[in-house]
Enzyme design. Sequence first.
Site, PDB file in Angstrom:
ATOM      1  N   ASP A 216      14.236  78.375  30.045  1.00  0.00           N
ATOM      2  CA  ASP A 216      14.328  79.076  31.318  1.00  0.00           C
ATOM      3  C   ASP A 216      13.408  78.388  32.346  1.00  0.00           C
ATOM      4  O   ASP A 216      12.556  77.569  32.001  1.00  0.00           O
ATOM      5  CB  ASP A 216      13.968  80.562  31.137  1.00  0.00           C
ATOM      6  CG  ASP A 216      14.562  81.443  32.224  1.00  0.00           C
ATOM      7  OD1 ASP A 216      15.005  80.913  33.256  1.00  0.00           O
ATOM      8  OD2 ASP A 216      14.579  82.679  32.045  1.00  0.00           O
TER       9      ASP A 216
ATOM     10  N   GLU B 222      14.093  90.318  38.335  1.00  0.00           N
ATOM     11  CA  GLU B 222      12.972  89.905  37.478  1.00  0.00           C
ATOM     12  C   GLU B 222      11.737  90.789  37.699  1.00  0.00           C
ATOM     13  O   GLU B 222      11.855  91.986  37.913  1.00  0.00           O
ATOM     14  CB  GLU B 222      12.687  88.413  37.684  1.00  0.00           C
ATOM     15  CG  GLU B 222      13.934  87.576  37.338  1.00  0.00           C
ATOM     16  CD  GLU B 222      13.672  86.100  37.203  1.00  0.00           C
ATOM     17  OE1 GLU B 222      12.706  85.729  36.533  1.00  0.00           O
ATOM     18  OE2 GLU B 222      14.456  85.307  37.742  1.00  0.00           O
TER      19      GLU B 222
HETATM   20  C1  BGC Z   1      15.885  83.593  34.927  1.00  0.00           C
HETATM   21  C2  BGC Z   1      17.173  83.204  34.262  1.00  0.00           C
HETATM   22  C3  BGC Z   1      18.017  82.399  35.200  1.00  0.00           C
HETATM   23  C4  BGC Z   1      17.230  81.215  35.719  1.00  0.00           C
HETATM   24  C5  BGC Z   1      17.988  80.364  36.698  1.00  0.00           C
HETATM   25  C6  BGC Z   1      15.204  82.407  35.550  1.00  0.00           C
HETATM   26  O1  BGC Z   1      14.070  82.797  36.266  1.00  0.00           O
HETATM   27  O2  BGC Z   1      15.030  84.192  33.984  1.00  0.00           O
HETATM   28  O3  BGC Z   1      17.856  84.356  33.825  1.00  0.00           O
HETATM   29  O4  BGC Z   1      19.176  81.988  34.541  1.00  0.00           O
HETATM   30  O5  BGC Z   1      16.055  81.670  36.359  1.00  0.00           O
HETATM   31  O6  BGC Z   1      18.130  80.994  37.912  1.00  0.00           O
HETATM   32  C1  BGC Z   2      14.562  81.076  41.654  1.00  0.00           C
HETATM   33  C2  BGC Z   2      15.153  81.890  40.553  1.00  0.00           C
HETATM   34  C3  BGC Z   2      14.181  81.914  39.469  1.00  0.00           C
HETATM   35  C4  BGC Z   2      12.812  82.392  39.940  1.00  0.00           C
HETATM   36  C5  BGC Z   2      11.807  82.331  38.852  1.00  0.00           C
HETATM   37  C6  BGC Z   2      13.244  81.651  42.066  1.00  0.00           C
HETATM   38  O1  BGC Z   2      12.686  80.933  43.115  1.00  0.00           O
HETATM   39  O2  BGC Z   2      15.437  81.046  42.733  1.00  0.00           O
HETATM   40  O3  BGC Z   2      16.368  81.367  40.112  1.00  0.00           O
HETATM   41  O4  BGC Z   2      14.677  82.760  38.497  1.00  0.00           O
HETATM   42  O5  BGC Z   2      12.361  81.655  41.011  1.00  0.00           O
HETATM   43  O6  BGC Z   2      10.516  82.623  39.278  1.00  0.00           O
END
Ligand code: BGC
Ligand code: BGC
Length: 836
Positions: free
Chosen positions: A330, A529
């Site tokens: 991830d 998140e």
């Molecule tokens: C998330 C994932 C996601 C990835 C790409 C991560 O922060 O936990 O679920 O697929 O970002 O956007």
């Molecule tokens: C991204 C997400 C990612 C996240 C993780 C964002 O800036 O766009 O895809 O999951 O950061 O911290």
Amino acid sequence: MRKGAVVALLLLSAGMTTGLSAQSSADQPATPAPTPGVAHPEIWPKYEYPVPQVAADEARVADLLKRMTLEEKIGQLVQADLCCVTPDEVRKYNLGSVLNGGNSGPYGNDLAPAADWLKLADEFYAASVDTSDGGVGIPVIWGTDAVHGHSNIIGATIFPHNIGLGAARDPELIERIGAATATEIRVTGQEWTFAPTVTVPQDYRWGRAYEGYSSDPALVASYVGAMVRGLQGPPDSGHILQRGKVIASTKHFLADGGTDRGVDQGDATIGEEALRDIHGAPYGPAIEEGVSTVMASFSSWQGVKMTGNHSLLTGVLKDRMDFEGFVVSDWNAHGQVEGCTNASCPQALLAGVDMYMAPDTWKPIWEDLLAKAKSGAIPMARIDEAVLRILRVKARLGLFEAGAPSARDLSGKWDMLGSPLHRALAREAVRKSLVLLKNQGVLPLKPGGRLLVAGDGADDIARQSGGWTLTWQGSGIDNSHFPGGTSLWRGLQNAVESAGGTAQLSPDGSFTTKPDAAIVIFGEKPYAEFQGDRASLQLDPELTAPYETMRKLKAQGIPVVAVMITGRPLYVNPALNAADAFVVAWLPGSEGGGVADMLFAGPDGQANFDFTGRLPTAWPRTANIADGALYPFGHGLTYASAAGTWTPLPEDAGAGAAGDARSFFAAGNPASSWSLHIADPDQPGTQTRITTVPAAALGGRAQVTAVDHLVQEGARRFAIAGGKSAVSLSTFEPIDISRETNGDVMLLFTVKMTDAPDSAAIALRSGADGVETASVTIPESDKFVRYGLSLKCLRDKGATMTDVSAPFALVTEGKTDFAIGEVRLGTDAEVVLPCK
Ligand code: BGC
Ligand code: BGC
């Protein structure tokens, strides 16, 4: 008993999990002398990966492996984000994959039009297959979070988030949604979705709980195969792209939904049996359906980060469960593995990660892997094995024959993006996902009358779609970004007007002509998140104003139907009591018409559809998770359910119902364990803690009173006659907001500035009393404005974000008069302040 077992039992006794298999797991033989974080593959179930190896593809892959340079091999193991990579760099470093994170889109535009996605896909593809440097030229794959439809694309069909689909109890529907999503992805040229999320959330304080179908492992497991098949097609020798399909990724392996207190990216301290039986359950059906990729979780198990856990990634997933696709990590999760940084983490590859999601760190990771391979720190066999897995998936896609993205079937068929057929499917999903919790004889409504639609969430497609919609947090967008979509209000209005009635939208519930019935739409605002993590199961205080609207309407003899937009079950007893009927809409997405379908009767006076949705997890009795369930898993009324008499529910949010950990001040009061102060920053000993108002401070220089904001007395007003003053929020237990800082979160403060001071600054206190300030300009205004200052701004000035004791102080000089409504962390600023 281990700590994890105690937690599991507490949850079970509280009725907050349906983990029947967790209960039975207590009967399983215990594992011998466990080492924390080390799994025992032999106690895990065996599966068989069904995808046959096609001789021609195998020969191609073997030949490539023979001809690839080490640099080319390393490139395949690295995935970069659109933010930070160009096609030329894909060519030069032979990168195996690119992704668009939640906040990135083509050409620096997260909201880029669909055609730009396909155009850029062609550019990356062309760069990847360029062999002018003498290389083998392996086509790149592009991964995207199409987690509820092709949800990053303007104009795509937005399906209900998974929690709503869990309520629908319909695997066949899930397969059709997977197929429609695959089609829409293919229109814009991507090959890979980071879906389905097969998490089994056990604590709905977690900000990602809505991404999971259910807290019940059996229900989640019953959906996974269907979604994978819908996205990828059957696990036979056919090429995925030729069938108009894409590859899927089950995530996040493992126990992302099992962390203590539901903390995002936290630690699941459960035992191995619960890990296997609750969180492992969905991976069996995924493997048996030939899922191509698995994403490793950010979270830890028993203190060990999953991204570095060899016993689970290799021992259990690959060896025991026979997963033959590849494991992707991830978003910079490798940097969290013990002993690693964002720039270096051989541990992840050694543990079993095959591809690094290294959004902005792909270059140092590439260089580091190369150096470690050359030095022998990473055995060549592990590199070859990872490359082999990735190339096999590419071969199964038919990527080597498919040509440029724009030349493939479905590409550029813009009419299939958000097509009427897909929207009808999403609307069906909305109908099936709604759960009826109360109906004292008011539903179905007669559409021919006069309808009032109230509540702050009624006409807002972004709100009803939740996080991971066009932007990461689902913020910064409005109805204009959803061409072809229908807000709940529009759906209701259409239904009423086409039956000859009239409908009025009035967010605060006021009206001139008394309506026959009112629908009040309320609930959560979008989050993704960790920004959605909450300390207790209650609606943020500023979102509860519609309760009063319901009460007022009811007091005037108007039947009230409450419709709740939410990513999770929350304590909402005041709304359940106030309304005559209560419908949980979850996060229905772009097809709001599905809600109207369920609420109105046809011309014959009979309901058009009955409710079939059932709670995918228990509904809490109070905001305190330990108080157990008000409604059990599986509960849901139908039109045949007897109304009976309504026994009012206690309106007590429950002991221990702490506020949001990232909200410091709201509704006129600091959050519990926080205090509001005013002081002269230059004069020690001048600090006054504001508890009751009105209050005088600074030797009479400052007057503090209550003013209204959102709710009665929901803000504090500071009238300061002159001189220097600092109004601050502080805590005795310093907080760690480094993760929010990295995630581009802002310090948000809602202020009404009636008399601007000579100068103003925002200050943050951290570490051993270090204070960092950023000067700000807050213009005079007759309304409250939510300002945002990037946390990174204060960190870059030197603040220690792991140890913050006062995240906010408004420091002013000169005569001033302002009111503060709210102070919290978040991304939804109305005005973003520059870092000065
Ligand atoms: C998330 C994932 C996601 C990835 C790409 C991560 O922060 O936990 O679920 O697929 O970002 O956007
Ligand atoms: C991204 C997400 C990612 C996240 C993780 C964002 O800036 O766009 O895809 O999951 O950061 O911290």
